[in-house]
Design a protein around this motif. Structure first.
Motif, PDB file in Angstrom:
ATOM      1  N   LEU A  80      -6.021  -2.682  -0.814  1.00  0.00           N
ATOM      2  CA  LEU A  80      -5.809  -1.271  -0.480  1.00  0.00           C
ATOM      3  C   LEU A  80      -4.587  -0.744  -1.230  1.00  0.00           C
ATOM      4  CD1 LEU A  80      -6.634   1.182   1.276  1.00  0.00           C
ATOM      5  CD2 LEU A  80      -5.117   0.269   3.066  1.00  0.00           C
ATOM      6  N   LEU A  81      -4.809   0.212  -2.110  1.00  0.00           N
ATOM      7  CA  LEU A  81      -3.736   0.716  -2.975  1.00  0.00           C
ATOM      8  C   LEU A  81      -2.959   1.860  -2.357  1.00  0.00           C
ATOM      9  CD1 LEU A  81      -5.644   0.741  -6.399  1.00  0.00           C
ATOM     10  CD2 LEU A  81      -3.985  -0.962  -5.593  1.00  0.00           C
ATOM     11  N   GLU A  82      -3.661   2.738  -1.623  1.00  0.00           N
ATOM     12  CA  GLU A  82      -3.018   3.969  -1.179  1.00  0.00           C
ATOM     13  C   GLU A  82      -3.729   4.535   0.041  1.00  0.00           C
ATOM     14  OE1 GLU A  82      -3.215   8.390  -3.053  1.00  0.00           O
ATOM     15  OE2 GLU A  82      -2.350   6.864  -4.375  1.00  0.00           O
ATOM     16  N   VAL A  83      -2.950   5.087   0.958  1.00  0.00           N
ATOM     17  CA  VAL A  83      -3.520   5.851   2.068  1.00  0.00           C
ATOM     18  C   VAL A  83      -2.959   7.263   2.008  1.00  0.00           C
ATOM     19  CG1 VAL A  83      -3.970   3.911   3.593  1.00  0.00           C
ATOM     20  CG2 VAL A  83      -1.724   5.016   3.660  1.00  0.00           C
ATOM     21  N   THR A 106       0.846  -1.191   0.000  1.00  0.00           N
ATOM     22  CA  THR A 106       0.000   0.000   0.000  1.00  0.00           C
ATOM     23  C   THR A 106       0.885   1.245   0.000  1.00  0.00           C
ATOM     24  OG1 THR A 106      -1.688  -1.173   1.269  1.00  0.00           O
ATOM     25  CG2 THR A 106      -1.811   1.226   1.233  1.00  0.00           C
ATOM     26  N   LYS A 107       0.615   2.167  -0.908  1.00  0.00           N
ATOM     27  CA  LYS A 107       1.416   3.386  -1.005  1.00  0.00           C
ATOM     28  C   LYS A 107       1.016   4.402   0.065  1.00  0.00           C
ATOM     29  CE  LYS A 107       2.509   3.217  -5.956  1.00  0.00           C
ATOM     30  NZ  LYS A 107       2.416   3.955  -7.242  1.00  0.00           N
ATOM     31  N   LEU A 108       2.002   5.174   0.496  1.00  0.00           N
ATOM     32  CA  LEU A 108       1.792   6.246   1.462  1.00  0.00           C
ATOM     33  C   LEU A 108       1.899   7.596   0.753  1.00  0.00           C
ATOM     34  CD1 LEU A 108       1.577   7.452   4.342  1.00  0.00           C
ATOM     35  CD2 LEU A 108       4.079   7.303   4.453  1.00  0.00           C
ATOM     36  N   SER A 109       0.800   8.344   0.759  1.00  0.00           N
ATOM     37  CA  SER A 109       0.817   9.710   0.256  1.00  0.00           C
ATOM     38  C   SER A 109       0.687  10.641   1.457  1.00  0.00           C
ATOM     39  CB  SER A 109      -0.342   9.947  -0.721  1.00  0.00           C
ATOM     40  OG  SER A 109      -0.263  11.233  -1.303  1.00  0.00           O
ATOM     41  N   VAL A 110       1.603  11.582   1.573  1.00  0.00           N
ATOM     42  CA  VAL A 110       1.618  12.487   2.723  1.00  0.00           C
ATOM     43  C   VAL A 110       0.889  13.782   2.373  1.00  0.00           C
ATOM     44  CG1 VAL A 110       3.064  13.824   4.302  1.00  0.00           C
ATOM     45  CG2 VAL A 110       3.765  11.523   3.601  1.00  0.00           C
ATOM     46  N   ASN A 160      -8.530   3.549  -2.237  1.00  0.00           N
ATOM     47  CA  ASN A 160      -7.694   4.419  -1.421  1.00  0.00           C
ATOM     48  C   ASN A 160      -8.408   4.610  -0.085  1.00  0.00           C
ATOM     49  OD1 ASN A 160      -6.082   4.689  -3.682  1.00  0.00           O
ATOM     50  ND2 ASN A 160      -6.805   6.739  -4.188  1.00  0.00           N
ATOM     51  N   ALA A 161      -7.732   5.203   0.879  1.00  0.00           N
ATOM     52  CA  ALA A 161      -8.371   5.469   2.171  1.00  0.00           C
ATOM     53  C   ALA A 161      -7.701   6.649   2.841  1.00  0.00           C
ATOM     54  CB  ALA A 161      -8.305   4.241   3.078  1.00  0.00           C
ATOM     55  N   GLY A 162      -8.472   7.351   3.671  1.00  0.00           N
ATOM     56  CA  GLY A 162      -7.892   8.464   4.394  1.00  0.00           C
ATOM     57  C   GLY A 162      -8.840   9.126   5.356  1.00  0.00           C
ATOM     58  N   HIS A 163      -8.296   9.805   6.315  1.00  0.00           N
ATOM     59  CA  HIS A 163      -8.906  10.633   7.349  1.00  0.00           C
ATOM     60  C   HIS A 163      -8.730   9.986   8.720  1.00  0.00           C
ATOM     61  CE1 HIS A 163     -11.218  14.365   8.009  1.00  0.00           C
ATOM     62  NE2 HIS A 163     -11.497  13.780   9.164  1.00  0.00           N
ATOM     63  N   ASP A 164      -7.891  10.616   9.510  1.00  0.00           N
ATOM     64  CA  ASP A 164      -7.601  10.196  10.888  1.00  0.00           C
ATOM     65  C   ASP A 164      -6.876   8.858  10.994  1.00  0.00           C
ATOM     66  OD1 ASP A 164      -8.629  12.531  11.816  1.00  0.00           O
ATOM     67  OD2 ASP A 164     -10.518  11.688  12.540  1.00  0.00           O
ATOM     68  N   LEU A 165      -6.314   8.370   9.909  1.00  0.00           N
ATOM     69  CA  LEU A 165      -5.434   7.215  10.009  1.00  0.00           C
ATOM     70  C   LEU A 165      -4.133   7.669  10.670  1.00  0.00           C
ATOM     71  CD1 LEU A 165      -6.018   5.567   6.519  1.00  0.00           C
ATOM     72  CD2 LEU A 165      -6.934   4.828   8.731  1.00  0.00           C
ATOM     73  N   SER A 166      -3.540   6.777  11.463  1.00  0.00           N
ATOM     74  CA  SER A 166      -2.365   7.138  12.245  1.00  0.00           C
ATOM     75  C   SER A 166      -1.490   5.915  12.470  1.00  0.00           C
ATOM     76  CB  SER A 166      -2.791   7.709  13.601  1.00  0.00           C
ATOM     77  OG  SER A 166      -3.359   6.682  14.411  1.00  0.00           O
ATOM     78  N   LEU A 167      -0.354   6.120  13.118  1.00  0.00           N
ATOM     79  CA  LEU A 167       0.518   4.988  13.450  1.00  0.00           C
ATOM     80  C   LEU A 167      -0.178   3.998  14.368  1.00  0.00           C
ATOM     81  CD1 LEU A 167       3.995   6.709  13.991  1.00  0.00           C
ATOM     82  CD2 LEU A 167       3.363   5.151  12.136  1.00  0.00           C
ATOM     83  N   LYS A 168      -1.141   4.460  15.146  1.00  0.00           N
ATOM     84  CA  LYS A 168      -1.844   3.582  16.080  1.00  0.00           C
ATOM     85  C   LYS A 168      -2.812   2.634  15.378  1.00  0.00           C
ATOM     86  CE  LYS A 168      -1.780   6.769  20.026  1.00  0.00           C
ATOM     87  NZ  LYS A 168      -2.625   7.551  20.962  1.00  0.00           N
ATOM     88  N   GLY A 201       3.956   9.600  -2.390  1.00  0.00           N
ATOM     89  CA  GLY A 201       3.052  10.571  -2.974  1.00  0.00           C
ATOM     90  C   GLY A 201       2.928  11.799  -2.091  1.00  0.00           C
ATOM     91  N   ILE A 202       2.483  12.891  -2.704  1.00  0.00           N
ATOM     92  CA  ILE A 202       2.196  14.135  -1.990  1.00  0.00           C
ATOM     93  C   ILE A 202       0.737  14.490  -2.259  1.00  0.00           C
ATOM     94  CG2 ILE A 202       2.662  16.619  -1.837  1.00  0.00           C
ATOM     95  CD1 ILE A 202       4.930  14.961  -0.709  1.00  0.00           C
TER      96      ILE A 202
END
Length: 238
Positions: free
Chosen positions: A207-210, A2-6, A187-195, A39-40
Motif C-alpha cells: 500500500l503506497l498511499e491513502v 504508506t503515505k498520507l494524502s489529506v 492507493n486506497a481511499g473512501h471512509d478510511l479513518s483512525l478507527k 500529500g494534498i
C-alpha cells in the motif's frame, strides 16, 4: 511507509457555506503539510460545490509534497489537470450529481476511453491512478489502460469493519496481491479513518498511499489537525 494524502474538500465546503475565505484553503494546505501530511488531495466537481477550479491554481504553488487531483475525466477536468500538472491525477467515474464517489471504474467496458485519457496525462509526465472496486477482474483489466496505479475504493470495507466484520478485508488483500504481481501501484481511499486505517494498512501488501478527507476533517474538529495527522502517521508506520 504508506503515505498520507489529506483531502481538503470539506474545508472548501465550510468556506463556501459563508461565501468568504474562512477557513482559508491555502493556509490549511500549508498547515497540514507542516504537521506531516505527505500529500494534498482535492476533488473539483463541475458544479464547484466545494473545491473551485480557481483553487487548483491557488494551491499549486504551496503544495510542496504531492498534489493529487481527483475527478471524472470530462473535457473541462482534463484541461484543468493538464494546466496544473499535479504529481498525480486520480480518475473517478462519479456522476455530476453524486454527493460523493460511490463506485469504481469498469476497466473492461471503459478500457479504450481510459487508455486515451491516461496516455495524454502520461505524455505530460503526470502519474495516473484509477478508482476501482475490490474486484480482481477490474484490477487485472486496469493494467491494459496504461495506468500507473489503482486506488481501491474502501467504503465497503469501512462499513463492514465498523460492524466487526474483519473478513471484509479479504477482497482488498487479494486485489492488492494481484496488483503487486502486475506491477501496479496501490492507493486506497473512501471512509478510511483512525478507527479502521491500521487494520487496513497491515493487511494490504504494497500500500503506497491513502487519501483521507471526510473522516480526518471530522476527527480534527475535536482533536485538531496536528494531533490527528500525527496519529495517522503513527498508525501508517506500524
Amino acid at each position: 511507509m504508506t503515505k498520507l494524502s489529506v483531502n481538503i474538500n470539506k474545508v472548501a465546503t465550510l468556506r463556501n457555506a459563508r461565501g468568504g475565505d474562512v477557513p482559508n484553503l491555502v493556509q490549511v494546505a500549508k498547515d497540514v503539510q507542516k504537521f506531516g501530511a505527505q500529500g494534498i488531495t482535492i476533488h473539483p466537481r463541475p458544479d464547484e460545490r466545494h473545491i473551485r477550479y480557481s483553487d487548483v491554481f491557488d494551491l499549486k504553488p504551496v503544495v510542496t509534497t504531492e498534489f493529487n487531483i481527483e475527478g471524472n475525466p470530462i473535457p473541462k477536468f482534463i484541461e484543468l489537470v493538464l494546466k496544473a500538472k499535479p504529481e498525480q491525477v486520480t480518475l473517478v467515474p462519479d456522476a455530476e450529481d453524486a454527493i460523493t464517489s460511490n463506485a469504481g471504474w469498469n476497466t473492461k467496458k471503459h478500457k479504450d476511453f481510459l487508455q486515451e485519457v491516461i496516455s495524454e496525462f502520461k505524455r505530460n509526465n503526470i502519474r495516473t491512478s484509477i478508482f476501482v472496486d475490490p474486484d480482481p477482474e477490474m484490477v487485472k483489466a486496469a493494467l491494459a489502460t496504461g495506468t500507473d496505479r489503482i486506488e481501491l475504493y474502501t467504503e465497503d470495507y469501512a462499513k463492514e469493519y465498523e460492524k466487526g466484520n474483519t473478513a471484509a478485508i479479504e477482497p482488498y488483500a487479494l486485489c492488492a496481491e494481484i496488483a503487486n504481481e502486475l506491477g501496479l501501484g496501490i492507493n486506497a481511499g473512501h471512509d478510511l479513518s483512525l478507527k479502521n486505517i491500521e487494520f487496513f494498512k497491515n493487511n494490504i501488501p504494497g500500500l503506497l498511499e491513502v487519501s483521507i478527507g471526510h473522516a480526518l476533517i471530522s476527527e480534527a474538529l475535536y482533536e485538531g489537525f496536528e494531533k490527528v495527522i500525527q496519529e495517522y502517521l503513527k498508525l501508517l508506520k506500524s
